[in-house]
Design an enzyme around this catalytic site. Structure first.
Site, PDB file in Angstrom:
ATOM      1  N   ARG A1032       0.852  -1.188   0.000  1.00 53.35           N
ATOM      2  CA  ARG A1032       0.000   0.000   0.000  1.00 53.35           C
ATOM      3  C   ARG A1032       0.888   1.239   0.000  1.00 53.35           C
ATOM      4  NH1 ARG A1032      -3.472  -0.249   4.933  1.00 53.35           N
ATOM      5  NH2 ARG A1032      -4.577  -1.857   3.747  1.00 53.35           N
ATOM      6  N   ARG A1101      -1.263   6.881   9.444  1.00 54.27           N
ATOM      7  CA  ARG A1101      -1.256   6.339   8.091  1.00 54.27           C
ATOM      8  C   ARG A1101      -1.534   7.439   7.070  1.00 54.27           C
ATOM      9  NH1 ARG A1101      -3.980   0.297   8.573  1.00 54.27           N
ATOM     10  NH2 ARG A1101      -2.686  -0.465  10.282  1.00 54.27           N
ATOM     11  N   LYS A1171      -3.289   1.561  15.033  1.00 60.11           N
ATOM     12  CA  LYS A1171      -3.227   2.429  13.866  1.00 60.11           C
ATOM     13  C   LYS A1171      -3.908   3.761  14.147  1.00 60.11           C
ATOM     14  CE  LYS A1171      -7.192  -0.115  12.019  1.00 60.11           C
ATOM     15  NZ  LYS A1171      -7.624  -1.059  10.981  1.00 60.11           N
ATOM     16  N   LYS A1173      -5.527   7.267  12.012  1.00 62.36           N
ATOM     17  CA  LYS A1173      -5.943   7.729  10.693  1.00 62.36           C
ATOM     18  C   LYS A1173      -6.454   9.161  10.762  1.00 62.36           C
ATOM     19  CE  LYS A1173      -7.248   3.050   9.235  1.00 62.36           C
ATOM     20  NZ  LYS A1173      -8.333   2.194   8.705  1.00 62.36           N
ATOM     21  N   CYS A1392     -14.731  -3.698   0.284  1.00 67.14           N
ATOM     22  CA  CYS A1392     -13.320  -3.995   0.536  1.00 67.14           C
ATOM     23  C   CYS A1392     -12.886  -5.168  -0.346  1.00 67.14           C
ATOM     24  CB  CYS A1392     -13.110  -4.325   2.008  1.00 67.14           C
ATOM     25  SG  CYS A1392     -13.858  -5.899   2.496  1.00 67.14           S
ATOM     26  N   CYS A1398      -7.408 -11.283   1.413  1.00 66.79           N
ATOM     27  CA  CYS A1398      -7.429 -10.791   2.784  1.00 66.79           C
ATOM     28  C   CYS A1398      -7.562 -11.949   3.768  1.00 66.79           C
ATOM     29  CB  CYS A1398      -8.577  -9.797   2.991  1.00 66.79           C
ATOM     30  SG  CYS A1398      -8.663  -9.182   4.683  1.00 66.79           S
ATOM     31  N   CYS A1437     -15.434  -8.687   6.601  1.00 69.97           N
ATOM     32  CA  CYS A1437     -15.259  -8.905   8.033  1.00 69.97           C
ATOM     33  C   CYS A1437     -15.653  -7.622   8.749  1.00 69.97           C
ATOM     34  CB  CYS A1437     -13.816  -9.298   8.345  1.00 69.97           C
ATOM     35  SG  CYS A1437     -12.659  -7.912   8.322  1.00 69.97           S
ATOM     36  N   CYS A1441     -12.979  -1.821   6.681  1.00 71.59           N
ATOM     37  CA  CYS A1441     -12.142  -1.100   5.708  1.00 71.59           C
ATOM     38  C   CYS A1441     -12.969  -0.239   4.752  1.00 71.59           C
ATOM     39  CB  CYS A1441     -11.289  -2.095   4.922  1.00 71.59           C
ATOM     40  SG  CYS A1441      -9.989  -2.862   5.909  1.00 71.59           S
TER      41      CYS A1441
END
Length: 1537
Positions: A1032, A1101, A1171, A1173, A1392, A1398, A1437, A1441
């Protein structure tokens, strides 16, 4: 070649001219020397005039014409010339194809072209093509006179380019009404044939010790990788090799491959001038077989050339009709033009009006993705018309292809697919036939396999009738098709079990006796014939014919040739003697004797009689049909499993043996039967035809066959013990998946019989493939080695087996093992799949720990063990002590009818072990994620019971256990993100890296993944998963230059899977990058002045910002802030540069940053808890979902129209765990206003508060959203202000109106133009009818502005000057990029990646959402809502995302094919949705959505959005904040077990 004023009148003439120009040798197949074929007269005329060809290497330039009769094994004439370097083509009718199957297999990897005219011309039989479709040839079809010319040329060009055989087939009758056309343009022919490649091929010779031997030759591609000073660069080149002598070597030579190579069109991944140096260049090559993708690339190149030169366009599949058609025909038969014409002239009231027609130009290889791309999304119903007159399976081959392609995904594709048998239809009956077809297609219960037209061919009546054909027996029909009158069956068909009577099935000796008796009868008949040659009662002609027949008795081929004439003379003779002889006229022919049996013969070979048949040495063919589905057979107890008769017969060494499956490779079945007939001795053909019940769907039978073949349960092979005498290999494996492993083995040991003699253990369970045997031996070796290590220890043994998907059960098992060792036990810990089941009865103490997957299923690494034990009745566990601990979630399946899924694997295992006699060490333990401490609550009660039962519960002085290693430990020990990544990249023994390094590489912008579509198959083959990496990019604001776009395109082509994903985080993502290419890919990205550092991991990120195409100056202000924040919050470690960007002198190449030291002033050695964002939104567009991020910045515009500052939201986040109410999504809370000059500092302080106060012990509770809720917003704000030394101002007013993109052209305030492309779910790829990726690359070459990636996975081409507008629009039109006329529902959707890459996915997402939307668009359009925007999102899931929790309607994967459904999200992205239904499947989704959408269209108020409507009518309660997300859900979870 004479071409002036020549008019081509027939396909035969068009093909003959192309073949003449393109060949050294033309084998002209004719029914007799004196009877012309539709090609031969033209060929003779050209040769008689001494016309020169373009290819012929003879001095005269005139190709050689070799005339061969149809019954003289015509393809045998191809081998000698093509192996001497001559390009050979064949012109023939379809009558020779089936009997030529053995030759076709050998010719498939040679550049021979076979032009086939289907017969009879008025009503041709396409089964001649379908019967040989798996022979390895490429198949091309033409339908018109013009196509015959173009496709013939394509066939020759493709054979040269690919090195593989090509069959071009056509029906001459279909073009009877076509106008004459001018002869071919020889300059075009020259260009397409590539005469340099032709000459290279003609300069080589393919040696062979025997005319039949193929020497293992395969067509290959040689790829050349350049390296300088021994260090690999990122440049890749490819060469196409049309020759490979023998098997492919693992170490390819450093020079280009053999003659006949031609440079491919692939581009270097970087500009050549950037990578050229004075260093010595070394070329490293790898050689691989030509694949289906290569064939597609080659033929596309040829067709592109053809289009450029003559303007005619071809694709693998062609669609004719309206773009919005709902019904279509897929025709595989003659007179397609008549159907098109009738549909095109239909009246509005006709049932077939506005229908489409689909045909195949490239029939094999079958390119499923190209077909799905060709068929309009609007098509709901598809009628399949197959002109298969000798159909040998219940369902037509094309129907099976289409079912596999269009119905195999979740929910399928086209809703209804109905097969029809296409008979002869008179021209005046076309419309009537169409009415019958479409009435059947549109009926509530369409009838499959209906006949359309007259199955017997042309007749006086033009009436078209629909009738249902009789059920067929596949293998019996094939026998009849091949051998016809020569076939002699020793037993009758009709039994329910595999098609034979019960008595015959139980005793093959009966049938064998019949065959022996038949042999004796024929010997007596031969004596009778010889005596009859002197009979006075016969006429002289009859006696002469009998003498000729008797003289040919030792030559079967010659005998069969004279039989027809003899029988005709005897019938004309009318004497008593002739009548006596004719009473047994079947004996005149050399019969093909067959004994047909069932799988019942496979249980006890010694007593079944099969042993006696094989041992006899008699020339008898045995066909044994196995109908056990893979799903049942694979689970059978190994000790009672049917033995593999094929391997049993191979062990004898005197029998021909083949294993076949009609629904896997029809052509291989043909070849095996023909070879069995030709073998002088016993032959055994074991044939697979699985079904659960007689009315199983074709898809069920096909899927069972595919699983059996792909997973090695039913390998396809042929074994001829006499092949080595001809210089050929005895063993030929025809099943793709296990080919490499078995070939490697055979290469070591030469003959499989040697393996059987040296390793008799391989004969114990002969139904298994070699990969499974190796896997079993690996298990045994590993367990025995560990047992030896434990020999010196005292204490009781304890074996611990686990099945784990997410690692919990595995971690518990390993911890239990360590604790057992500390207590003096001899512990062994291993996965269930690695345990040899036969050892279970000898265990003293064994415990099992299993998680719960899917719908109450065992995790992947426990399924094989469970499959082997669940129905086992032979294991005796009377002396075994056992216990089971199960891990699950009691609320995961809330509905009462689904509650039994809770901890089902553990409960089932406990029950089965007890039924087998095992004694419980302790009662089953149940770990429940809903307990206060999760599964630990139940575990803390279970483990002490184990120690107590084993008498080690009171051991003193136990050492302290080291705490489990956490992500925090990994980060701290990583030396600022280095770990052992460098060493792992250099490890050639695996395609993976270590588990700690998998966590660390995320900080570098890459995740390790594996292809989940291949997991099961690779597991069965004993292979590690198909590991690869996702990369990514870090792309602040989603802005890319055109040059960067091209460079990213290069990265995807050269290192990934040739697609790019535009993510919901406004950046590029690449999939399928293997470990050996990972570093080169990273360098390629950095050479584009982009980076991947901190694109993932526990850091800040990629910083997003609104794309804002209508206000470029304002966008520039906002974008600069996003870049400033991104740069300010970058990690400072130099590990990224050391690992990925070293130059030749081992120095750090600093391309996309200037880090100089290993010190993290912002992050520290453990970085952030989770993470982080950040996004920026520009009102009124919330196109980046500003409420969903840790920091959401809402830009505020000043009076001058420029940016002045931001309202700062904090604490948003999407990640959730299913049914864990401690986890929830949250929208950001307002902290206040901050100026643009201070915004990066304010973001830093928010991040630092999270760094210092976030939960580092529980990663499920580590996001900023939980920190804020734990602290409270006011306390959190004050801590930020304390660090900052400033206070937030009062927030400024703002208003959002949507969170979707605006598609199409827009102008900004500077007069520049911007176009927003609809990129469904962000996937940039090329398909047959939509070359999106190529088109965007071509636009990037001329575009002078920029590209902007949007947060909704779409793309904007920005800053197009008016002067460039027409050129850009022209290119968009050329590449079909200007289309955004989709439904508002589709335009507002997002998904996603999910399967197959994934690792977290529980269900499909990107591959399924488009199909689900297609099934909803009908009701959308019916109710006038096509243009209405409804925000729908899907994820595989609950990690979120695609930000599903903010959608008006969302589907979140729960298990494969099952989703949680959420309703009530805010259209502007400002409000969370709420659970409406739990774990529903497609039919339930449609049952809910269709009436709800209709109601919305009828009852909504003006301007009311769908999410608001659902709340107003009471379908769902409003979610006011994240902490109430789980409250008041529409479907309450039940606590009942």
């Amino acid at each position: 070649m004479a071409a002036a004023n020549v008019e081509i009148r027939s396909p035969g003439e068009a093909v003959a001219r192309i073949s003449y120009l393109s060949s050294d040798v033309i084998v002209s197949v004719q029914s007799a020397q004196s009877i012309e074929s539709e090609f031969s007269s033209h060929l003779r005329r050209y040769a008689g005039r001494k016309d020169r060809g373009l290819v012929a290497s003879s001095e005269s330039g005139v190709p050689e014409i070799e005339t061969v009769r149809e019954n003289s094994d015509p393809l045998l004439s191809v081998f000698a010339p093509i192996r001497s370097g001559k390009l050979v083509s064949v012109t023939t009718s379809s009558s020779i194809l089936v009997l030529s199957v053995p030759h076709l297999y050998r010719l498939a990897n040679l550049p021979v072209v076979i032009h086939v005219s289907l017969q009879p011309s008025q009503y041709p039989d396409f089964s001649s093509i379908t019967s040989i479709r798996n022979s390895g040839f490429t198949f091309l079809q033409s339908e018109t006179l013009q196509e015959a010319q173009d496709i013939a040329l394509t066939a020759h060009a493709l054979a040269i380019k690919s090195g593989k055989g090509v069959i071009h087939f056509f029906n001459a009758g279909s073009s009877a009404r076509d106008s004459d056309l001018p002869s071919e343009d020889e300059s075009v022919v020259k260009d397409l044939l590539n005469l340099d490649a032709v000459r290279s091929f003609q300069n080589i010779k393919i040696g062979s010790t025997d005319i039949y031997a193929d020497n293992g030759r395969i067509a290959t591609i040689t790829e050349v990788h350049s390296a300088e000073n021994g260090i690999s660069t990122s440049m890749e080149k490819a060469e196409v090799s049309s020759i490979s002598e023998g098997p492919i070597n693992s170490e390819a030579p450093s020079k280009a491959s053999s003659a006949g190579s031609s440079k491919s069109d692939r581009e270097s991944s970087v500009d050549d001038k950037d990578s050229i140096s004075s260093a010595t260049t070394v070329e490293q090559t790898t050689t691989r077989p030509v694949t289906s993708d290569d064939i597609y690339n080659f033929v596309s190149t040829i067709w592109n050339q053809l289009k450029h030169r003559v303007g005619r366009e071809y694709t693998p599949f062609q669609y004719f009709g309206p773009a919005n058609a709902e019904d279509a025909l897929f025709i595989f038969g003659s007179d397609v033009g008549a159907f098109k014409e009738a549909i095109g002239s239909a009246k509005s009231g006709d049932v077939y009006a506005k229908a489409g027609v689909i045909t195949a130009r490239l029939y094999r290889p079958w390119l499923a993705s190209k077909l799905t791309a060709t068929i309009p999304k609007s098509i709901k119903r598809l009628a399949v018309l197959e002109q298969i007159r000798r159909k040998t399976t219940k369902w037509g081959p094309l129907l099976l292809d289409l079912l596999t392609t269009l119905k195999s995904g979740p929910g399928g594709g086209v809703e209804t697919i109905v097969g029809h048998q296409l008979g002869y239809i008179a021209p005046d009956a076309i419309q009537q036939a169409l009415r019958g077809v479409f009435q059947n297609l549109k009926s509530e219960r369409p009838i499959q396999n209906l006949e359309v037209g007259n199955s017997e061919g042309p007749s006086e009546s033009g009436e078209t009738e629909l009738s249902q054909p009789k059920v067929e027996s596949a293998y019996m029909k094939i026998l009849d098709q091949i051998f016809g009158q020569r076939l002699y069956l020793a037993n009758a068909i009709g039994s329910r079990d595999a098609g034979v009577s019960a008595s015959i099935a139980s005793n093959p000796e009966f049938g064998f006796g019949s065959l022996v008796a038949r042999k004796g009868h024929r010997q007596r008949f031969l004596s009778e014939v010889q005596a009859s040659t002197s009979s006075r009662s016969l006429g002289n002609d009859a006696k002469a014919a009998l003498s000729k027949w008797a003289a040919s008795a030792g030559d079967d081929k010659k005998l069969n040739e004279v039989t027809d004439e003899l029988i005709a003379l005897l019938e004309a003779d009318q004497s008593t003697k002739s009548k006596d002889l004719l009473a047994n006229k079947g004996l005149f022919r050399t019969e093909s004797p067959w004994l047909v049996g069932s799988d019942a013969w496979a249980y006890d070979l010694g007593n079944s009689g099969v042993h006696h048949v094989i041992a006899s040495g008699e020339n008898v063919n045995v066909l044994i049909i196995d109908s056990t589905p893979y799903s049942e057979g694979a689970a059978a107890d190994a000790a009672r499993r049917k033995k593999d008769i094929g391997l049993y017969a191979m062990n004898y060494g005197n029998a021909y043996v083949a294993s076949v499956a009609v629904y896997s490779s029809y052509t291989q079945v043909l070849q095996a039967m023909i070879e069995a007939d030709q073998f002088d001795g016993p032959s055994v053909v074991v044939a697979y035809l699985p079904y659960f019940k007689e009315n199983d769907s074709p898809l069920t039978v096909l899927q069972e066959t595919k699983k059996a073949v792909d997973l090695g349960y039913w390998p396809l092979y042929r074994w001829n013990p006499r092949n080595d005498a001809r210089g050929e290999e005895n063993f030929a494996l025809d099943s793709e998946r296990i080919k490499k492993e078995l070939k490697d083995f055979l290469a070591r040991d030469n003959h499989l019989t040697q393996l059987m003699k040296r390793n008799p253990e391989f004969s114990s369970n002969l139904a298994q493939d070699y990969g499974s045997e190796v896997r079993a031996l690996q298990k045994r070796k590993a367990k025995n080695a560990y047992a030896q290590l434990l020999e010196g220890l005292f204490g009781a043994p304890l074996t611990i087996l686990f099945a784990s998907d997410n690692g919990n059960a595995e971690s518990l098992a390993k911890r239990l093992g360590n604790r057992g060792k500390a207590r003096g036990l001899k512990t062994l810990v291993m996965a269930m799949e690695d345990y040899p089941l036969e050892d279970l009865p000898s265990e003293d103490n064994i415990v099992f720990l299993s998680s719960t997957a899917g719908q109450g299923e065992f995790p992947q690494n426990g399924r094989a063990f469970w499959g082997a034990i669940k129905d086992n009745t032979e294991l005796d566990l009377a002396t075994v002590n056992f216990s089971v601990f199960a891990l699950g979630d009691s609320h995961y399946w809330p509905r009462k009818e689904d509650r039994h899924y809770y901890n089902k694997p553990g409960k089932d295992l406990d029950r089965v072990l007890a039924n087998l006699g095992g004694k419980r060490l302790a009662d089953i333990g149940l770990g429940d994620d809903q307990d206060p401490d999760g599964y630990q609550t139940g575990y803390q009660n279970w483990e002490p019971a184990i120690w107590q039962s084993l008498g080690v519960d009171k051991v003193e002085g136990l050492p302290d256990e080291p705490p489990p290693i956490t992500n925090e430990d990994i980060k701290l020990a990583s030396n600022f993100l280095r770990g052992t990544i460098e060493e792992g990249l250099l490890d050639p023994t695996t395609a993976a890296i270590s588990a700690p390094d998998q966590q660390l590489t995320k900080f570098h912008g890459t995740y390790m993944q594996d292809d989940r579509d291949l997991r099961d198959e690779r597991k069965a083959a004993g292979l590690e998963p198909a590991y690869s990496f996702m990369i990514r990019c870090r792309l602040p604001g989603g802005v890319s230059t055109p040059k960067q776009w091209i460079q990213m395109d290069d990265v995807s082509n050269n290192f990934g899977n040739e697609t790019m994903k535009l993510t919901t985080r406004q950046t590029f993502q690449f999939h399928g990058v293997v470990k050996t290419k990972l570093k080169a890919a990273m360098r390629g990205i950095n050479q584009a002045l982009m980076t991947t550092i901190a694109a993932c991991g526990d850091v800040n990120r990629n910083v997003m910002c609104s794309s804002l195409p209508t206000a470029s100056a304002y966008h520039r202000d906002v974008y600069r802030c996003s870049a400033k924040i991104s740069d300010h919050l970058l990690p400072s470690t130099t590990a990224y540069h050391e690992i990925w960007l070293k130059d030749e002198n081992d120095k750090k190449t600093q391309v996309a940053g200037d880090a100089v030291q290993d010190y993290e002033p912002l992050y520290g050695p453990t970085y952030l808890p989770r993470k982080f964002k950040i996004t920026i939104a520009v009102p009124p567009h919330n196109d980046t979902d500003v409420y969903a991020h840790d920091i959401g910045l809402i830009s505020i515009k000043g009076k001058d129209g420029r940016l002045v500052g931001f309202n700062l939201l904090a604490g948003g986040g999407m990640g959730v765990t299913h049914n864990n109410k401690k986890t929830y999504p949250r929208t950001g809370s307002m902290l206040g206003y901050v100026s643009k000059e201070e915004v990066h500092i304010a973001c830093e302080k928010v991040m630092l508060v999270q760094r210092d106060h976030g939960d580092r012990k529980n990663r499920k509770h580590a996001r900023l959203k939980y920190t804020m809720d734990d602290m409270g917003v006011d306390v959190f704000r004050s801590k930020v202000e304390d660090l900052w030394g400033q206070q937030f101002e009062k927030p400024k007013p703002f208003k959002f109106q949507s969170n979707i993109d605006t598609f199409g052209w827009q102008k900004d305030e500077n007069g520049l133009n911007h176009f927003t492309f609809f990129i469904e779910n962000g996937r940039i790829e090329d398909t047959a009818d939509f070359p999106m990726k190529t088109g965007l690359r071509e636009i990037a070459k001329v575009h002078r502005g920029e590209f902007r990636l949007t947060g909704n996975q779409h793309l904007i081409i920005s800053n197009v000057d008016d002067a460039d507008l027409s050129k850009i629009k022209e290119m968009m039109s050329k590449y079909k990029l200007g289309n955004y006329q989709f439904s508002g529902l589709r335009l507002s959707s997002s998904a996603c990646v999910a399967f197959p890459t994934c690792g977290l996915a529980m269900a499909e997402s990107e591959r399924y959402l488009p199909e689900l939307i297609s099934k909803l668009e009908g009701v959308i359009e019916e109710n006038g809502m096509r243009q209405d925007s409804i925000v729908m999102r899907m994820t595989g899931c609950p990690n979120g995302c695609a930000r599903p929790w903010l959608a008006e309607v969302a589907f979140v994967g729960k298990a494969y094919g099952a989703y949680n459904m959420y309703l009530g999200g805010g259209y502007h992205g400002q409000r969370l949705n709420k659970l409406y239904r739990n774990s529903i499947k497609e039919h339930e989704i449609l049952d809910i959505m269709k009436p709800l959408l209709k109601r919305y269209s009828q009852e909504r108020t003006e301007g009311e959005h769908f999410g608001d409507f659902c709340i107003r009518i009471g379908m769902i309660k409003e979610t006011t904040e994240g902490k109430t997300f789980h409250d008041d859900v529409a479907e309450e979870e039940s606590d009942e077990e």
